[in-house]
Design an enzyme around this catalytic site. Structure first.
Site, PDB file in Angstrom:
ATOM      1  N   TYR A 182      10.659   4.965  13.303  1.00 32.60           N
ATOM      2  CA  TYR A 182       9.235   4.631  13.528  1.00 32.60           C
ATOM      3  C   TYR A 182       8.515   5.851  14.107  1.00 32.60           C
ATOM      4  CZ  TYR A 182       5.188   1.985  15.346  1.00 32.60           C
ATOM      5  OH  TYR A 182       3.925   1.523  15.620  1.00 32.60           O
ATOM      6  N   LYS A 225       5.391   8.067  12.618  1.00 33.41           N
ATOM      7  CA  LYS A 225       4.117   8.161  13.332  1.00 33.41           C
ATOM      8  C   LYS A 225       3.794   9.614  13.707  1.00 33.41           C
ATOM      9  CE  LYS A 225       3.019   3.792  13.160  1.00 33.41           C
ATOM     10  NZ  LYS A 225       1.868   3.363  12.352  1.00 33.41           N
ATOM     11  N   VAL A 253       0.796  -1.231   0.000  1.00 27.38           N
ATOM     12  CA  VAL A 253       0.000   0.000   0.000  1.00 27.38           C
ATOM     13  C   VAL A 253       0.830   1.284   0.000  1.00 27.38           C
ATOM     14  CG1 VAL A 253      -2.189  -0.838   0.929  1.00 27.38           C
ATOM     15  CG2 VAL A 253      -0.343  -0.238   2.501  1.00 27.38           C
ATOM     16  N   ASN A 301      -3.932   1.572   8.161  1.00 25.78           N
ATOM     17  CA  ASN A 301      -3.430   0.855   9.334  1.00 25.78           C
ATOM     18  C   ASN A 301      -2.118   0.116   9.087  1.00 25.78           C
ATOM     19  OD1 ASN A 301      -3.751  -0.981  11.885  1.00 25.78           O
ATOM     20  ND2 ASN A 301      -3.715  -2.402  10.145  1.00 25.78           N
TER      21      ASN A 301
HETATM   22  P1  NAI Z   1       0.617  -6.507  12.553  1.00 21.58           P
HETATM   23  O1  NAI Z   1       2.046  -6.737  12.213  1.00 21.58           O
HETATM   24  O2  NAI Z   1      -0.120  -7.513  13.371  1.00 21.58           O
HETATM   25  O3  NAI Z   1      -0.221  -6.261  11.210  1.00 21.58           O
HETATM   26  C1  NAI Z   1       0.227  -5.380  10.217  1.00 21.58           C
HETATM   27  C2  NAI Z   1      -0.248  -5.888   8.873  1.00 21.58           C
HETATM   28  O4  NAI Z   1       0.190  -4.948   7.885  1.00 21.58           O
HETATM   29  C3  NAI Z   1       0.335  -7.245   8.496  1.00 21.58           C
HETATM   30  O5  NAI Z   1      -0.702  -8.115   8.086  1.00 21.58           O
HETATM   31  C4  NAI Z   1       1.271  -6.923   7.332  1.00 21.58           C
HETATM   32  O6  NAI Z   1       1.377  -7.967   6.382  1.00 21.58           O
HETATM   33  C5  NAI Z   1       0.640  -5.676   6.750  1.00 21.58           C
HETATM   34  N1  NAI Z   1       1.578  -4.866   5.987  1.00 21.58           N
HETATM   35  C6  NAI Z   1       2.830  -4.492   6.355  1.00 21.58           C
HETATM   36  N2  NAI Z   1       3.396  -3.749   5.383  1.00 21.58           N
HETATM   37  C7  NAI Z   1       2.470  -3.647   4.381  1.00 21.58           C
HETATM   38  C8  NAI Z   1       2.461  -3.011   3.112  1.00 21.58           C
HETATM   39  N3  NAI Z   1       3.527  -2.324   2.672  1.00 21.58           N
HETATM   40  N4  NAI Z   1       1.360  -3.129   2.342  1.00 21.58           N
HETATM   41  C9  NAI Z   1       0.281  -3.837   2.770  1.00 21.58           C
HETATM   42  N5  NAI Z   1       0.241  -4.462   3.973  1.00 21.58           N
HETATM   43  C10 NAI Z   1       1.321  -4.365   4.764  1.00 21.58           C
HETATM   44  O7  NAI Z   1       0.601  -5.061  13.209  1.00 21.58           O
HETATM   45  P2  NAI Z   1      -0.368  -4.366  14.282  1.00 21.58           P
HETATM   46  O8  NAI Z   1       0.273  -4.497  15.611  1.00 21.58           O
HETATM   47  O9  NAI Z   1      -1.765  -4.758  14.086  1.00 21.58           O
HETATM   48  O10 NAI Z   1      -0.156  -2.835  13.860  1.00 21.58           O
HETATM   49  C11 NAI Z   1      -1.032  -2.177  12.972  1.00 21.58           C
HETATM   50  C12 NAI Z   1      -0.700  -0.706  12.994  1.00 21.58           C
HETATM   51  O11 NAI Z   1      -0.757  -0.234  14.330  1.00 21.58           O
HETATM   52  C13 NAI Z   1       0.700  -0.367  12.483  1.00 21.58           C
HETATM   53  O12 NAI Z   1       0.641   0.831  11.730  1.00 21.58           O
HETATM   54  C14 NAI Z   1       1.489  -0.170  13.753  1.00 21.58           C
HETATM   55  O13 NAI Z   1       2.591   0.677  13.580  1.00 21.58           O
HETATM   56  C15 NAI Z   1       0.442   0.454  14.655  1.00 21.58           C
HETATM   57  N6  NAI Z   1       0.693   0.330  16.083  1.00 21.58           N
HETATM   58  C16 NAI Z   1       0.802  -0.900  16.694  1.00 21.58           C
HETATM   59  C17 NAI Z   1       0.976  -0.980  18.064  1.00 21.58           C
HETATM   60  C18 NAI Z   1       1.023  -2.285  18.791  1.00 21.58           C
HETATM   61  O14 NAI Z   1       1.133  -2.307  20.008  1.00 21.58           O
HETATM   62  N7  NAI Z   1       0.941  -3.408  18.106  1.00 21.58           N
HETATM   63  C19 NAI Z   1       1.081   0.235  18.899  1.00 21.58           C
HETATM   64  C20 NAI Z   1       0.959   1.453  18.148  1.00 21.58           C
HETATM   65  C21 NAI Z   1       0.762   1.489  16.813  1.00 21.58           C
END
Ligand code: NAI
Length: 258
Positions: free
Chosen positions: A157, A161, A65, A91
């Site tokens: 990161y 953000k 994306v 996301n």
């Molecule tokens: P996750 O790693 O479980 O899921 C992220 C998904 O994004 C994965 O399915 C991955 O394949 C997909 N992805 C990665 N790069 C991509 C790309 N270039 N194009 C399409 N899909 C892509 O991550 P999670 O923990 O659900 O995080 C989601 C969002 O929340 C992220 O932006 C992360 O930075 C943010 N976040 C997460 C926190 C946490 O505690 N897990 C805390 C604060 C923010």
């Protein structure tokens, strides 16, 4: 009460896992039709199955994306299959490793973190906003992080953000008079595959220990769940937030104000 996203079409990026998957399923329960976008075809298909099991329908687009042509393909799919784009959830994201001196990150690491975490928000917004403006309605929810406010997650990161929060405010201001709202959600320490340490090879006991340690740093004494984040995203995407734009909703159990 009627479903909160009845007749709406939503795009959720990074919806094969974590918050993205939880949001896609939560939206489906509120009757939205969902376009799921992810690099991971297998897990993306599983999300679509869950969207259907929740009583709605969805489409999977596999792609990166952060590329504008992929973003345009995703929006095209939503318009062609479901007739428009009412909600965009930016996301998809990746974590920076926990190395102590993240200012010293390699150029490739820096570029990759900014591309996936920030450029993707620009690319998908740029593809979706014209459709929303033409319809005179739309809601964008960007997923930032508490890393925008406090020192956690690594310098590249955090830079990405923090920029999402600024970008959210700026775009919100530009499109406010034309029916489109833009907000962001900043999660704290939440339990997803990005944080448990499973991707770092930790076994289950070590993952529990890591999550307990994160939880002890939070005023509410626990880490958050994917549903805590999905609920916040749903609120900002729904009509209940119809007079809210340009805001950052921090979902962190009080970590930022501790
Ligand atoms: P996750 O790693 O479980 O899921 C992220 C998904 O994004 C994965 O399915 C991955 O394949 C997909 N992805 C990665 N790069 C991509 C790309 N270039 N194009 C399409 N899909 C892509 O991550 P999670 O923990 O659900 O995080 C989601 C969002 O929340 C992220 O932006 C992360 O930075 C943010 N976040 C997460 C926190 C946490 O505690 N897990 C805390 C604060 C923010």
């Amino acid at each position: 009460m009627s479903a909160r996203l009845e007749h709406k079409v939503a795009i959720v990026t990074g919806a094969a896992s974590g918050f993205g998957r939880a949001t896609a399923i939560r939206f489906a329960r509120e009757r939205a039709r969902v376009v799921v976008v992810d690099l991971d075809e297998q897990r993306g298909s599983e999300t679509i199955e869950e969207v259907c099991a929740a009583g709605s329908t969805g489409r999977l687009v596999v792609g990166d994306v952060s590329a504008l042509d992929v973003a345009r393909r995703v929006v095209g799919e939503a318009v062609e299959q479901f007739g428009g784009v009412d909600v965009l959830v930016n996301n998809a994201g990746i974590a920076q490793d926990d190395a102590r001196d993240t200012w010293d990150a390699a150029e490739d690491t820096w570029d990759q973190l900014l591309r996936v975490n920030l450029r993707s928000v620009y690319a998908c917004s740029r593809a979706a906003i014209p459709v929303m403006l033409a319809a005179g309605t739309g809601a964008i929810v960007n997923v930032a992080s508490i890393a925008a406010s406090v020192c956690t997650g690594g310098a590249a990161y955090a830079a990405a953000k923090g920029a999402i929060v600024s970008y959210t405010r700026h775009v919100a201001r530009e499109v406010a008079s034309r029916g489109v709202r833009v907000n962001c959600v900043s999660p704290g320490f939440m339990r997803t595959p990005m944080t448990t340490g499973e991707r770092l090879g930790l076994d289950e006991a070590q993952q529990e220990e890591r999550m307990l340690a994160f939880g002890q740093r939070v005023p509410m004494h626990r880490t958050g769940s994917i549903d805590d984040v999905a609920d916040a995203i749903l609120f900002l995407a729904s009509e209940e937030a119809g007079y809210i734009t340009g805001q950052e909703l921090i979902v962190d159990g009080g970590y930022v104000v501790r």
